[in-house]
Every structure is written in structure tokens, then in C-alpha cells.
Design an enzyme around this catalytic site. Structure first.
Site, PDB file in Angstrom:
ATOM      1  N   GLU A  25      17.237 -18.152 -11.876  1.00 27.07           N
ATOM      2  CA  GLU A  25      16.102 -17.253 -12.086  1.00 27.07           C
ATOM      3  C   GLU A  25      16.702 -15.858 -12.147  1.00 27.07           C
ATOM      4  O   GLU A  25      17.186 -15.338 -11.148  1.00 27.07           O
ATOM      5  CB  GLU A  25      15.097 -17.334 -10.934  1.00 27.07           C
ATOM      6  CG  GLU A  25      14.038 -18.405 -11.102  1.00 27.07           C
ATOM      7  CD  GLU A  25      14.599 -19.799 -10.953  1.00 27.07           C
ATOM      8  OE1 GLU A  25      15.529 -19.981 -10.149  1.00 27.07           O
ATOM      9  OE2 GLU A  25      14.116 -20.710 -11.644  1.00 27.07           O
ATOM     10  N   ASP A  84       7.009  -8.392  -4.906  1.00 29.62           N
ATOM     11  CA  ASP A  84       8.279  -8.535  -4.205  1.00 29.62           C
ATOM     12  C   ASP A  84       8.362  -7.705  -2.938  1.00 29.62           C
ATOM     13  O   ASP A  84       7.866  -6.584  -2.880  1.00 29.62           O
ATOM     14  CB  ASP A  84       9.431  -8.164  -5.141  1.00 29.62           C
ATOM     15  CG  ASP A  84       9.672  -9.239  -6.175  1.00 29.62           C
ATOM     16  OD1 ASP A  84       9.970 -10.379  -5.773  1.00 29.62           O
ATOM     17  OD2 ASP A  84       9.520  -8.960  -7.373  1.00 29.62           O
TER      18      ASP A  84
END
Ligand code: PLP
Lengths: 288, 408
Positions: free
Chosen positions: A58, A69
Site C-alpha cells: 500500500e 490518518d
């Protein structure tokens, strides 16, 4: 694996999961931000990942405002941007990686604005040409499928959707409908790296997803140790680790945030530990 | 409001998916999607419920102090020597700005949905104070995210929020201003989606927020229409309002969008000047992109990375703008201009000395622009400016600057 040669896009992802099924184990997906802490070091890490045991990558497209995030990945994104990373640079790195690796699925992960700014059609074309196999775009829910998901799928680029603890049975079909490659189950309520993966709940959640889809289900957000990765790889088709990896990168930097001798080896060493965990976790043979 | 709009109305948007032309939408992480859909459903039901509307009207009258006056600024009119200038005095609202109009609506909606924990982002702190106020009133838990730089420059509002029982989270990521506060509020919300209601403070964010906040702020324009008919027997010629995310402006503008004889002007924060690269003028200096749940004009670099805004006014210091403004800009219905930091400071001082009203730095931008054209307009024309907040919160930041500029 020679049978995966020539495959690209979503078919490379499919081939990888088929091969792992045959091996009787789950996948280890590794997240790093492209160009963290700089282009050269980031590329060395990237090229070393398959050898260290990553089955899938990823690859984070750095963005100034990564809304899903936590601090660790925010910082890794900032380090990459500060070192000059751009979306064009991300694709350049993928191309360099692909020159030496035809088997490892490469999933770009990030937010929509840099892609929108680049131009959707041009991006899909350049991503495929560079050797990208799938996309995870956090801020594109099914409601906005016309933006990028449908054009990407039409060209054979995988579009991996996030399913979360809040995605109920009513909503799940919509989330799964235009998903290709695998389904990414977000194991915690929250942003990356802020809680530990609750393995028992995840087992139930994966079972629920499996009732709705034949696609592989990978689990991420909150896996930090080889033991956790092994536990997840036993109940799901793959475990994805990001925060713990970028924290390892950070810990290896000098006090001015620059790469050191240890950066590549520490990072790959950490990945090797995770891979040993996942490889030790054999799964019961599939019935089908 | 939107429900009564005509078929070809400019007030009919957004469409069912929250789009105003190509702008708006719902660009959020999956974790938030179910929640946003439930807010939309709850809002649609509430909007059609006379009891909900009655509650809002009650708090308007008895708590906020609405209608706010429409005041003929005679001394400033004389000073400029042109068209008549009226102020819509939303700075007289309880808590000192227009922000409370929206907050009461959303807090009542949260209550209806059975949510008792509230999250908010704030720039100038006015939205944070308004939210903390409503939470005190309704016995709700309140957490406010505020950029660390804004915590410094809007200190009185931080104290007010604390006093009202809210927990203030200073945000240090990015430039420590409104954009970063919104990122952090959204991150927090993702982890609390099942229990918390997020009261967004402007006409931005994922659908239904831009439309919902606009509806709650439209009371401003609705009152202006009635008050202007009473005062002058006609509609104004020109409307002017400052733009951060665009909520006070949209509240004034929206009821007038179909009155095509009415000229409408939004004033962005020009910072150190549009050519300096240090400004917060997303329409004048940005291009379309996707951030914070909607497509809209954004300040960004060639790679689609969001660039940092700059404005002396914390409430305007945001690299985006509500999606409906982006649409109104592109179709040409509203004209968007910019006023610089220094011009705003001069207008701040001018308003104080001529009218005895200390305005917030945000509407001082609107007044700065008014000063550039109103003197050239015939005396029988009428300009309405939204005086959307008062300046108490800005004293610490403004005094040394005014001193330096020789304006004290
Ligand atoms: C007095 C005042 N005016 C304007 C704004 C900007 O917001 P908006 O453009 O949504 O009205 C703020 C925001 O804090 C404010 O406090």
C-alpha cells in the site's frame, strides 16, 4: 511466479491472492508513504519490501491534509512532501519498482485532491502504465463512484473500498458493489494508528463481510506486532501494517529528520518480523 | 427557504446528492458516511416539522435576540458621500456574532437525534463560543478544536469557551489555524461517530452541512428583506458580506438570489495582497479541488497539495469556501472580491470612530470593500452590509497594529 507475468492492474491482485490461497496463508500488506523520508531512501525501502516478506504494497500518496490518518502517518506524509514528493514522483517510484518486480500488487493509497488536480483520465492512464494495480482513495465513498472508481474499473485498475465498523448490513452491498481486488476492513473506529486491533471483533466482522462478498478481505488500522499480524492473517485474507512501519522509519532518522545507515535495514528488518509471523500462521484449508 | 423556490430558481440547490453544479458532494471516509446520511435524514424530517421550526423561532426571539436591527449608518454614509449604507447588526446577537444562528439549529437537531455530545471546530472562536453556549444551555458535553495560533490570537474567546464548560483542544498540526482545526475535528469525529454530533460552523463540509447551515443562517437575509421594505419600501441595490467559509454571507445572500436586480458582493480576505501569495481568497486565488468533504475552490499548489491561507482575521483564515459560493461565482450571480489586512484594519478603526461600533475583523473586510465603491454610487442607492460580529475578541491583536499605523 511466472504465471503472474504479463498480468497487471486488478488481475495482478487476483493472481497474488490465488497464489497465497494455494500456499494456505494470508497476505502481509505493508504501507509506506512514497518518498518517506526522501526519494532515494524511500525507493530502496520499496524495492526491498518483497524480499523482506511483503506480499502486497500500500503505497501512500502524500497529502497535506490526511483526514483519516493519525499523527504517525501524518508525519510520514509531511516528511515526504518536505523532501519534494509529488504525485508524478509517486508514479516514477512505482515504475522503478516494477522494473524489478512483476508479482507484488501495488496499491496506491491516499486522498482525492492530488488525483483530481492531476486529472482523472491522465492519472488512470499513467498509473496503469507505471504498474499500479489498485487504488484506495479514502475520501471517495460509493456516493462519489462516478469521480474515479467507475472510470478506473473500466480500465482494469482495481478499486479497493474501505468497510468499517459503522458500515452496517444495509449499507454493505453499496460499499461492495464497485469494489475490485480486495475489501479493506478498517478494524477500529478511528484514524490510523490510534488503537489496537480487537482480534475477536475482527473475526466476527470478517465473517460478516464474507457473507456478502467473494473478494478477499484484508484488515488494517491498528496492527503493530508480528503476533497481531499472525492473528489477523489467520482470520482474514490479509493483514495490512502501516503506522508501525512508518514509526520504524521515523525512529531511524537523525535529529534533523534525515535518513541514516539504519533506515532501510531497520525498516526491512521490522517487515521481516511481521512476515515471519504471518508465514507461521497457517490457515485452515478452504472448503471451496 | 429552498422549499419555496421556483422551478428556475437559483435557490433550488443542492441536488439530492448535495451538488451545486459541480461543487459540493460528500467526500468523506466510509466511517463517517452512515452518520452523514443519518444527519441528512434527521434534518430533512426536522425541516418539515413545524414544532422544530417553532423551537428555532423561540430561541431566536428569546435567547439570541432576533430580529437584529437593520441600522442606517448615517455618519459613515455622510463620510463616504454616496449611496446609503445600512448595517445588518448581527454583532448584537447573544455571543456576539451570526454563528449562534446556525448553532441553535444544529444543537436542536442533535437533541432531536438523541445526541448529547458535541464537537466543533473554530477559527476566530466565535463558532466555538456559540457552540459552548448552546451546550451549556442544553446540558450537552462540548469539545472544540482550535488551531494553536488562533488560541493565541483569540484568547478572550478561549476563556469564554472554558468558562462555559467546553474542552478546548489546541491543534498544532499544519499552520495551526482553521483548516487544521477542521482536520482534527473530523479525525476525532471518525473515532466517535456513533455518539457525537459535529456542529460545523460554516456553509462547508459534506452534504447536508452546506445547505443546512445556509438554511439556519438565512434568517439574516429574510429579516433584511422585511426590514428594508419597512424602512425604504424597496429592496436594497447592493449586498456586501465577508467570506471565511461563507456562512454569514450565504445567510444574507440566499433569500435575494432570485431578486436579480440586487447586486451581491462577497469579500474574501486578501491578506498581504492577492499577488503576495499570503491571502485567504480561495475564489480569487484558488481553483476547484476536494477538501473537508466537498468540492470547492481551494488554495492549492500545482500538485494538488493544499496551501496555507493567511489573514489577519482568524475567522477568514481558511483555504476553502462553501461550495454554493463556488457555484454562484462560476455562474456569475455573485461577485467575489478581496480586501487586504491593512484595509480591514483601517475600516475597523473607521467604523469604531464614526459609528461607535467596534466591528470584528471579519466584517471589517466587508466594510473595507464598501469604502472602495459606495462613494461613487448615487445617493438614492442602498447598500446593506452584514455586520456579522463584534470586535471584542480582536482587541489584543488589533491594538498594537492600529498603534503602529497611527490610527489611535
Ligand atoms: C464575526 C465573524 N464573521 C465571519 C466569520 C467567517 O465565517 P463565515 O464566512 O462562515 O461567516 C467568522 C468566523 O469565525 C466570524 O467570527
Amino acid at each position: 511466479m511466472s504465471d503472474a507475468r504479463g498480468k497487471a492492474g486488478v488481475s495482478r491482485i487476483d493472481a497474488k491472492f490465488a497464489a497465497l490461497r494455494a500456499e494456505g496463508r494470508g497476505a502481509l500488506g505493508i504501507f509506506v508513504s512514497a518518498g518517506d523520508p526522501d526519494f532515494e531512501t524511500g525507493l530502496a525501502i520499496l524495492k526491498g519490501l518483497p524480499g523482506a516478506g511483503a506480499d502486497m504494497i500500500e503505497f501512500g500518496m502524500p497529502f497535506t491534509d490526511p483526514m483519516a490518518d493519525g499523527p504517525a502517518i501524518q508525519e510520514s506524509s509531511q516528511r515526504a512532501l518536505k523532501a519534494g514528493m509529488t504525485l508524478t514522483g509517486v508514479l516514477e517510484m512505482v515504475r522503478a519498482f516494477r522494473a524489478g518486480d512483476q508479482d507484488t500488487p501495488m496499491i496506491l493509497m491516499g486522498y482525492y485532491n492530488p488525483i483530481y488536480s492531476y486529472g482523472v483520465d491522465r492519472f488512470i492512464e499513467d498509473a496503469l502504465a507505471s504498474g499500479v494495480d489498485g487504488l484506495i482513495v479514502v475520501d471517495l465513498p460509493p456516493e462519489e463512484d462516478r469521480e474515479l472508481c467507475l472510470p478506473a474499473l473500466a480500465r482494469g485498475l482495481g478499486f479497493v473500498r474501505l468497510a468499517t465498523p459503522t458500515t452496517d448490513d444495509v449499507r454493505l452491498p453499496a460499499v461492495l458493489k464497485n469494489t475490485a481486488g480486495f475489501v479493506y476492513y478498517v478494524s477500529i473506529m478511528g484514524i490510523t494508528g490510534t488503537a489496537e486491533v480487537p482480534t475477536d471483533l475482527v473475526t466476527k466482522a470478517v465473517e460478516r463481510l464474507k457473507r456478502h462478498t467473494d473478494l478477499p478481505v484484508c484488515v488494517g488500522f491498528g496492527i503493530t506486532t508480528p503476533e497481531q499480524a499472525a492473528g489477523i492473517a489467520r482470520c482474514a485474507d490479509g493483514a495490512i501494517v502501516g503506522t508501525a512501519v512508518v514509526k520504524t522509519i521515523k525512529a531511524s532518522l537523525d535529529h534533523e529528520g534525515r535518513a541514516t545507515e539504519a533506515t532501510v535495514s531497520d525498516t526491512l528488518g521490522f517487515v521481516r518480523g511481521l512476515a515471519d509471523g504471518v508465514r507461521g500462521a497457517r490457515r485452515p484449508a478452504p472448503h471451496a | 427557504m429552498a422549499a419555496t423556490a421556483q422551478p428556475n430558481s437559483l435557490r433550488a440547490g443542492p441536488d439530492a446528492d448535495g451538488h451545486f453544479g459541480i461543487f459540493g458532494g460528500r467526500y468523506v471516509a466510509e466511517t463517517l458516511m452512515p452518520l452523514i446520511l443519518s444527519v441528512e435524514k434527521a434534518y430533512e424530517e426536522a425541516k418539515a416539522d413545524p414544532e422544530f421550526q417553532r423551537q428555532i423561532a423561540y430561541y431566536h426571539t428569546h435567547y439570541i435576540g432576533r430580529p437584529s436591527p437593520l441600522y442606517f449608518a448615517e455618519r459613515l454614509t455622510e463620510h463616504f458621500g454616496g449611496a446609503k449604507l445600512y448595517f445588518k447588526r448581527d454583532e448584537l446577537n447573544h455571543t456576539g456574532a451570526h454563528k449562534i444562528n446556525n448553532v441553535m439549529g444544529q444543537a436542536l437537531l442533535a437533541k432531536r437525534m438523541g445526541k448529547t455530545r458535541i464537537i466543533a471546530e473554530t477559527g476566530a472562536g466565535q463558532h466555538g463560543v456559540a457552540t459552548a453556549t448552546a451546550c451549556a444551555l442544553f446540558g450537552m458535553e462540548c469539545e472544540v478544536f482550535m488551531g494553536a495560533e488562533d488560541v493565541e490570537r483569540q484568547k478572550p474567546n478561549v476563556d469564554r469557551m472554558r468558562l462555559l464548560g467546553a474542552k478546548v483542544h489546541p491543534v498544532t498540526s499544519g499552520s495551526g489555524t482553521l483548516k487544521d482545526a477542521m482536520n482534527e475535528a473530523l479525525r476525532y469525529w471518525v473515532s466517535k461517530a456513533e455518539t457525537h454530533f459535529y456542529i460545523i460552523g460554516t456553509v462547508a463540509g459534506p452534504h447536508p452541512y452546506p445547505a443546512m447551515v445556509r438554511d439556519f443562517q438565512s434568517i439574516i437575509g429574510i429579516e433584511v428583506k422585511q426590514q428594508m421594505m419597512a424602512a425604504e419600501g424597496r429592496l436594497p441595490d447592493t449586498l456586501v458580506a465577508c467570506i471565511g467559509g461563507g456562512s454569514n454571507a450565504m445567510g444574507l445572500f440566499h433569500p435575494f438570489l432570485d431578486d436579480t436586480d440586487v447586486e451581491i458582493i462577497g469579500v474574501e480576505a486578501g491578506g498581504l495582497g492577492l499577488n503576495s501569495g499570503k491571502h485567504a481568497a480561495s475564489l480569487n486565488g484558488g481553483r476547484p479541488g476536494v477538501l473537508h468533504g466537498n468540492r470547492t475552490y481551494l488554495l492549492q499548489d500545482d500538485d494538488g497539495q493544499i496551501t496555507e491561507a493567511h489573514s489577519i482575521s482568524a475567522g477568514l483564515d481558511y483555504p476553502g469556501i462553501g461550495p454554493e459560493h463556488s457555484w454562484l461565482n462560476d455562474i456569475g450571480r455573485v461577485k467575489y472580491v478581496a480586501a487586504n489586512d491593512e484595509d480591514a484594519l483601517r475600516a475597523f478603526a473607521l467604523c469604531t470612530r464614526k459609528e461607535g461600533i467596534i466591528p470584528a475583523l471579519e466584517p471589517s473586510h466587508a466594510l473595507a470593500h464598501v469604502g472602495t465603491f459606495i462613494g461613487d454610487r448615487p445617493k438614492d442607492q442602498i447598500v446593506v452590509m452584514n455586520l456579522c460580529g463584534r470586535g471584542d475578541k480582536d482587541m489584543d491583536a488589533v491594538m498594537p497594529k492600529l498603534e503602529k499605523m497611527g490610527l489611535l
